[in-house]
Scaffold this active site. Sequence first.
Site, short mmCIF file in Angstrom:
data_model
loop_
_atom_site.label_atom_id
_atom_site.label_comp_id
_atom_site.label_asym_id
_atom_site.label_seq_id
_atom_site.Cartn_x
_atom_site.Cartn_y
_atom_site.Cartn_z
N ASP A 223 0.91 -1.23 -0.17
CA ASP A 223 -0.01 0.15 -0.02
C ASP A 223 0.85 1.18 -0.06
O ASP A 223 0.29 2.26 -0.36
CB ASP A 223 -1.16 -0.03 1.24
CG ASP A 223 -2.01 -1.18 1.02
OD1 ASP A 223 -2.67 -1.11 -0.15
OD2 ASP A 223 -2.30 -1.90 1.98
N ALA A 224 2.19 1.21 0.51
CA ALA A 224 2.88 2.58 0.33
C ALA A 224 3.58 2.69 -0.79
O ALA A 224 3.35 3.66 -1.43
CB ALA A 224 4.03 2.45 1.80
N GLY B 140 0.36 4.77 -2.20
CA GLY B 140 1.04 5.87 -1.63
C GLY B 140 0.02 5.95 -0.36
O GLY B 140 -1.24 6.46 -0.28
N GLY C 199 0.33 7.75 2.48
CA GLY C 199 -0.11 9.25 2.76
C GLY C 199 -1.24 9.56 1.81
O GLY C 199 -2.05 10.64 2.14
N VAL D 16 -7.11 2.87 2.34
CA VAL D 16 -6.61 2.35 1.08
C VAL D 16 -7.70 1.54 0.50
O VAL D 16 -7.94 0.32 0.88
CB VAL D 16 -5.60 1.57 1.19
CG1 VAL D 16 -4.84 1.15 0.06
CG2 VAL D 16 -4.37 2.22 2.29
N TYR E 250 -10.11 -0.97 2.96
CA TYR E 250 -9.44 -0.71 4.32
C TYR E 250 -9.00 0.48 4.87
O TYR E 250 -8.54 1.38 4.26
CB TYR E 250 -8.28 -1.87 4.22
CG TYR E 250 -8.28 -3.07 4.98
CD1 TYR E 250 -8.67 -4.22 4.32
CD2 TYR E 250 -7.90 -3.08 6.35
CE1 TYR E 250 -8.77 -5.38 5.24
CE2 TYR E 250 -8.11 -3.99 6.91
CZ TYR E 250 -8.59 -5.43 6.40
OH TYR E 250 -8.78 -6.59 7.13
N TYR F 44 -6.24 2.15 7.64
CA TYR F 44 -5.42 1.74 8.86
C TYR F 44 -5.34 3.09 9.65
O TYR F 44 -5.13 4.17 9.05
CB TYR F 44 -4.08 1.47 7.86
CG TYR F 44 -4.14 0.39 7.06
CD1 TYR F 44 -3.53 -1.01 7.70
CD2 TYR F 44 -4.44 0.17 5.94
CE1 TYR F 44 -3.39 -2.09 6.88
CE2 TYR F 44 -4.37 -0.82 5.32
CZ TYR F 44 -3.96 -2.17 5.65
OH TYR F 44 -3.83 -3.34 4.87
N HIS G 222 -6.51 -13.26 4.71
CA HIS G 222 -5.49 -12.47 4.12
C HIS G 222 -4.45 -12.14 5.35
O HIS G 222 -4.93 -12.34 6.34
CB HIS G 222 -5.81 -11.45 3.54
CG HIS G 222 -6.93 -10.36 4.38
ND1 HIS G 222 -8.26 -10.73 4.43
CD2 HIS G 222 -6.59 -9.40 5.29
CE1 HIS G 222 -8.60 -10.06 5.53
NE2 HIS G 222 -7.47 -8.89 5.85
N HIS H 10 -1.87 -8.96 6.95
CA HIS H 10 -1.31 -7.51 6.82
C HIS H 10 0.13 -7.49 7.56
O HIS H 10 0.15 -7.88 8.62
CB HIS H 10 -2.37 -6.73 7.64
CG HIS H 10 -3.67 -6.54 7.38
ND1 HIS H 10 -4.18 -5.65 6.46
CD2 HIS H 10 -4.63 -7.43 7.69
CE1 HIS H 10 -5.53 -5.99 6.26
NE2 HIS H 10 -5.84 -7.08 6.88
N MET I 166 17.20 4.28 14.50
CA MET I 166 17.51 4.78 16.11
C MET I 166 18.94 5.56 15.96
O MET I 166 20.01 5.14 15.66
CB MET I 166 17.69 3.76 16.88
CG MET I 166 16.34 2.73 16.66
SD MET I 166 14.87 3.77 17.37
CE MET I 166 15.27 3.66 18.86
CU CU Z 1 -7.65 -7.77 7.34
#
Ligand code: CU
Length: 740
Positions: free
Chosen positions: A383-384, A388, A390, A468, A471, A473, A528, A530, A538
């Site tokens: 998804d990123a 995207g 954001g 997305v 879904y 998040y 599915h 995730h 760090m």
């Molecule tokens: Cu799920």
Amino acid sequence: MESARVTLLKFSVLVLVVLLVLFFTRLPIYHPSDKDANFLDCTTYYSPWCTSKNRFQPKPKLYLHTPKPKPSSMTINHDTQVPNHPLDPLTIQEIHKTRSILTSYPPFSSSSSSSSFAIHTIVLEEPDKELVLNWKKGDPLLPRQASVIVLLKGKSHVLIIDLDSGQVINHVTSSSNGYPVMTIEDMSSSTWAPLSDATFNRTIVDRGINLADLACLPISTGWFGKKEENRRLIKVQCYSLQGTANFYMRPIEGLTVLLDMDTKKVVGISDMGRDIPIPKAENTDYRYSKVNKYSKVRLMKPISIEQPKGPSFEIEDGHLVKWVNWEFHLKPDPRAGVIISRAMVRDPDTGELRNVMYKGMTSELFVPYMDPTDAWYFKTYMDAGEYGFGLQAMPLDPLNDCPRNAYYMDGVFPTADGIPYVRSNMICVFERYAGDIGWRHAESPITGMEIREVRPKVTLVVRMAASVANYDYIVDWEFQTDGLIRIKVGLSGILMVKGTPYVNMNQVPEEEKLYGTLLSENVIGVIHDHYVTFYLDMDVDGSNNSFVKVNLVREETSPGESPRRSYLKANRHVAKTEKDAQIKFKLYDPSELHVINPSKLTRIGNPVGYKVVPAGTAASILDPKDPPQMRGAFTNNQVWVTPYNRNEQWAGGLFVYQSHGEDTLAVWSEKNRPIENKDIVLWYTLGFHHVPCQEDFPIMPTVSSSFDLKPVNFFESNPILNIPPNFEKDLPVCRAAASA
Ligand SMILES: [Cu+2]
Ligand SMILES: *[C@@H]1O[C@H](CO)[C@@H](O)[C@H](O)[C@H]1NC(C)=O
Ligand SMILES: *[C@@H]1O[C@H](CO)[C@@H](O)[C@H](O)[C@H]1NC(C)=O
């Protein structure tokens, strides 16, 4: 023709991706403290409906000088906004400037090539870490540069544009497989494209669906071998909107349109599952106005947290968050969503601000569905890098997404032609008091001492919610005064479901593969996973850190040594190279995982450190050679440590769309570079297996998991020994006007 127009209009309004574009970006911003400033009235004027149980205590006048809470983004004029900090995101003006430099630079200048190119990324090219670390407020701002990714004739161009000189200072054409994050325009136009195909229209009509009731989704194709090479492809699947806003629950099962994303030409249509009925619309809507209100359970009374003097955090110069003992830079990002930088915590003994983390963000998501059939096998979202994370973050809903007194931050992103737009209220910052305890102790009467010391726990939360497609998040970065950072991901929204002829489990033959759970008549929730992979650079009291596995092992006693046969021992092992730090969690071979600064010891000689405290530990058990798992190989381990490299920030690679898995964290880590006493990056993957259940229908109650970054010998002693308890006098009780 009129009805066709109406069809198209309705289609366009309801297709989800269209919603993503500009409709939401200019919504009037609602600022809670203006309209619902109960706490201000309550404390400033001490109005009759506001009382303190302890009438002797507070003098209302004291509060008159309380500064108003810092304004939300509402007061920020994006058109005149200027950067104040080297890490501040590009402003509207800077995005405009980037675009104008780009469009006068060949091959993008109109003179040399009028053929269309699309701008996939314009973000700040962050200055070198060294320079940022040495920069202080008041210093001249570091040179502002834009990192730009442009797709032209199927090639990805990566440019760095210097905004001060107006020059392109670096320009490479990517030779790696994979394409940049889709633009909103890619997604939106893809959902329309099937309508230009008569065969598509015919099958929709043949299935008894009105073309006016169609809602389609752009689904990334993944990569499954040679034939998908050399062009950008996308699959489109559709749903019926008839009778519900929750079209996701009404799949037109088995119909998949393969599109060329650039030409928008239909490459192929897979028209299977014609015998599968479209599930009913009844009881699928989730809007408050449409659902039956609860009648059989007790109603809850209104609840809200009061902050009589306003919040304790401040946002300086737009992006620098200061709260109690924490300071960090916060910015929205089209790909990562939220980026936390330069997180520092103030030492209660010395008053010094100490480095904890240079940069933290969601690097990639991987969401493979567990159904190998024609219409499902390719659903293995990242998804990123594909959508995207954001870009998909919608404006937050005040009082519901974030409590009263939250501060809202906007995102400024470019469209595919490089024009900036504002995604309002994309991130919120608020203080959270959930009734939890910071620390406590009470003495039992057997000691003869009367002691009850309790400290409330208040934390600071940075929140974003990405939708997305179906879904949602919810990503929280939660900062605690004891130095702990909790990173939490909540899953909600709507399942991606599959149509089935079955309406009851008693019809399903024993040997039948459902690939999930029957959730309602004709609806299967497909199993599915995730995975959300975090990049955590760090810097514990400085950049040079080491990664230490503190392995807990069973020691057996010798015969006669002790009535005990066994006990646990902690063995410290400093990871020398990357392969030493590829961690798979094992319940019966436990380790603590520390990031320490070997050259900084506490008073009594322990190295200062932070440890990662795992949770959400679902691990991928797909075949490592399964194409999606090769692309998502950054989930092969739950923890990795790599040496800092500014080109290694996206766990699935820079170009994830149709990638082959050649540029992932797993590939970098195999280089097995030294990581001891170096600037290192910790990677953590939060995992969820999701076997859907009926409660997930028609919309899912939030499920969440989190992991912590927790100080370990970082402070000399309990850093919150001195925080005060709550006193009645400080907490006025507000009553509704009517009951006063
Ligand atoms: Cu799920
Ligand atoms: C398919 O249907 C849509 C909506 O009615 C219409 O606009 C479009 O022209 C149709 N496509 C073809 C090729 O007939
Ligand atoms: C970190 O270590 C490197 C050698 O690996 C050294 O060159 C550098 O000076 C160190 N940096 C700091 C801040 O100590």
